[in-house]
Design a protein around this motif. Structure first.
Motif, mmCIF file in Angstrom:
data_model
loop_
_atom_site.group_PDB
_atom_site.id
_atom_site.type_symbol
_atom_site.label_atom_id
_atom_site.label_comp_id
_atom_site.label_asym_id
_atom_site.label_seq_id
_atom_site.Cartn_x
_atom_site.Cartn_y
_atom_site.Cartn_z
ATOM 1 N N THR A 99 -1.956 6.751 -1.787
ATOM 2 C CA THR A 99 -2.625 7.377 -2.698
ATOM 3 C C THR A 99 -4.237 7.642 -2.175
ATOM 4 O OG1 THR A 99 -1.802 6.131 -4.524
ATOM 5 C CG2 THR A 99 -4.093 7.056 -5.121
ATOM 6 N N VAL A 100 -4.711 6.727 -1.313
ATOM 7 C CA VAL A 100 -6.262 6.967 -0.995
ATOM 8 C C VAL A 100 -6.243 7.618 0.456
ATOM 9 C CG1 VAL A 100 -7.194 5.291 -2.210
ATOM 10 C CG2 VAL A 100 -6.453 4.651 -0.087
ATOM 11 N N GLY A 101 -4.880 7.556 1.025
ATOM 12 C CA GLY A 101 -4.871 8.375 2.410
ATOM 13 C C GLY A 101 -5.142 7.351 3.570
ATOM 14 N N LYS A 102 -4.859 5.751 3.152
ATOM 15 C CA LYS A 102 -5.119 5.126 4.320
ATOM 16 C C LYS A 102 -4.106 4.071 4.507
ATOM 17 C CE LYS A 102 -10.231 5.102 3.336
ATOM 18 N NZ LYS A 102 -11.198 4.042 2.814
ATOM 19 N N VAL A 103 -2.805 4.726 4.822
ATOM 20 C CA VAL A 103 -1.719 3.892 5.046
ATOM 21 C C VAL A 103 -1.770 2.970 6.339
ATOM 22 C CG1 VAL A 103 0.623 3.929 5.560
ATOM 23 C CG2 VAL A 103 -0.084 5.623 4.010
ATOM 24 N N GLY A 104 -2.308 3.358 7.207
ATOM 25 C CA GLY A 104 -2.559 2.663 8.647
ATOM 26 C C GLY A 104 -3.312 1.248 8.110
ATOM 27 N N PRO A 105 -4.724 1.417 7.599
ATOM 28 C CA PRO A 105 -5.222 0.290 7.097
ATOM 29 C C PRO A 105 -4.557 -0.748 6.276
ATOM 30 C CG PRO A 105 -6.841 2.171 7.317
ATOM 31 C CD PRO A 105 -5.257 2.557 7.348
ATOM 32 N N ALA A 106 -3.838 -0.011 5.254
ATOM 33 C CA ALA A 106 -3.163 -0.938 4.161
ATOM 34 C C ALA A 106 -1.953 -1.606 5.055
ATOM 35 C CB ALA A 106 -2.489 0.116 3.365
ATOM 36 N N LEU A 107 -1.319 -0.976 5.946
ATOM 37 C CA LEU A 107 -0.277 -1.879 6.675
ATOM 38 C C LEU A 107 -0.932 -2.999 7.488
ATOM 39 C CD1 LEU A 107 1.912 1.060 7.886
ATOM 40 C CD2 LEU A 107 2.732 -0.818 6.328
ATOM 41 N N SER A 108 -2.053 -2.578 8.302
ATOM 42 C CA SER A 108 -2.737 -3.710 8.925
ATOM 43 C C SER A 108 -3.293 -4.944 8.173
ATOM 44 C CB SER A 108 -4.139 -3.046 9.621
ATOM 45 O OG SER A 108 -5.039 -3.816 10.538
#
Length: 406
Positions: A142-151
């Protein structure tokens, strides 16, 4: 057409329950997605051949926690390097560490190519990705931060694995001691005692008290074994009965929390797990109520789980998280204080992660101290048991020498 009971999140983060008709569980979940709901659990209301509800599970190969953490870390690394999503999955499907991980990446890629989002693709594998995992990924999209979320997810999973590994490593030496003690006891009871006892009987001499005690135990081994089996059976029956009685489960979990040393350790562990899950979800942009629902499922202690249900209702009614958590027994006061600071400074997610780190470290230290005390305690206990057996045998040997002298 079969009827399925479901629990699903609405767009506002509320957990809804209801029934839906569909030919299969997958069609039921598709229908829920079309309604704007995110399935959390889908159960057949009237399964053929019985009345027991079972959670639908997908996937042919099971994955352990370490494999899921490794997959998440590799996925996060590729996403943070700005590799396109489909390309990341193609890399993982070609270079995964195990066939199961490569198969998982191929399955997710196939669903994304068909038009599904990453979070929607993950929901089709509830046997691998739990609600907390999916919700963090969805908010990251939703916020365009899939990478940080997965991290963040990888950090959370790796910390859990680290704690488990520490416990397992600490238990290796005590387990080895117990194994050696059992072997030593078996040698003494199985070879030495049967060789010595007949000498006294043949000479019509009184059996040494220690040796007689061992022989009495061996003679009544069947009765002792039966009593032990009955006790174990009662415990197993009680445990199975408790599984279908939530009130019993809550009472047992609360009893554990009252045990000295063990209780505080369990409370620290539950607090750390709750805080890390909720903190990670809030940082990913998940609404508080939805994050609380997922964080609650991460807490295995039934007493805390029940209390967190009341916390969620209080927060839904407008109460603060810290104020509601302050009413939960056995929650460390410092955790509530840090939640209060997080709410006042609008940094609740960051503060919860600090709480998690603090109590994870404290839990590790407590386990290390407990294991450090367990090893010498076991050593002393085993030395006492084995030494007592050897002294008994030696006493019998000396008595044999006395018989020979006479």
């Amino acid at each position: 057409m079969p009827t399925f009971k479901y629990r699903a999140y609405s767009g506002a983060g509320d957990l809804l329950e209801g029934e839906i008709e569909a030919r299969t569980a997958e069609e039921a979940e598709d229908a829920l997605f079309r309604r704007g709901l995110t399935p959390f659990e889908t159960r057949e209301a009237k399964p053929a051949g019985g009345g027991r509800l079972t959670q639908i599970s997908f996937g042919k190969r099971g994955l352990n926690a370490a494999q899921v953490a490794s997959f998440t870390r590799e996925f996060a690394t590729l996403e943070q390097a700005d590799v396109p999503l489909d390309q990341s999955l193609r890399i993982l499907s070609a270079q995964g560490a195990t066939p199961a991980l490569r198969e998982l990446a191929q399955e997710i890629l196939a669903r994304i190519v068909d038009g599904a989002s990453l979070s929607d693709a993950l929901t089709r594998r509830p046997d691998v990705f739990g609600p907390e995992y999916v919700n963090v990924v969805r908010e990251g999209e939703t916020v365009g931060k899939v990478g940080p979320a997965l991290s963040d997810l990888a950090d959370m999973l790796e910390r859990r694995l680290e704690l488990l590994a520490r416990v397992q490593s600490a238990l290796i030496y005590p387990a080895l001691l117990i194994t050696l003690a059992i072997i030593s006891t078996g040698v003494v009871l199985g070879t030495l005692v049967p060789s010595i006892a007949p000498i006294f009987a043949d000479n019509n001499k009184e059996m040494p008290s220690g040796l007689q005690f061992i022989l009495d135990i061996q003679a009544n081994a069947g009765t002792i074994g039966m009593v032990v089996a009955v006790i174990i059976g009662v415990v197993v029956i009680f445990y199975k009965m408790a599984q279908s009685r939530p009130a019993w489960q809550i009472a047992i979990a609360r009893f554990y929390l009252r045990i000295p040393v063990v209780g505080p350790l369990l409370a620290q562990f539950a607090t750390a797990r709750f805080s890390r899950t909720l903190g990670s979800m809030l940082k990913a942009g998940v609404p508080l109520l939805q994050g609380l629902e997922s964080a609650r499922t991460a807490v295995s202690n039934h007493f805390f789980n029940n209390e967190l249900g009341e916390v969620i209702e209080a927060v839904r009614g407008g109460a603060s998280l810290s104020g509601s958590m302050g009413k939960v027994p056995y929650i460390p006061p410092v955790a509530v204080q840090m939640m209060t600071i997080g709410e006042e400074t609008a940094q609740l997610g960051d503060m919860l992660l600090r709480v998690a780190v603090m109590f994870e470290r404290e839990t590790q230290r407590s386990i290390e101290r407990a294991m450090g005390m367990l090893t010498p305690a076991l050593t002393i206990f085993i030395a006492t048991v084995v030494g007592g057996l050897i002294m008994t045998v030696m006493d019998a040997v000396l008595s044999i020498n006395d018989l020979a002298a006479k």
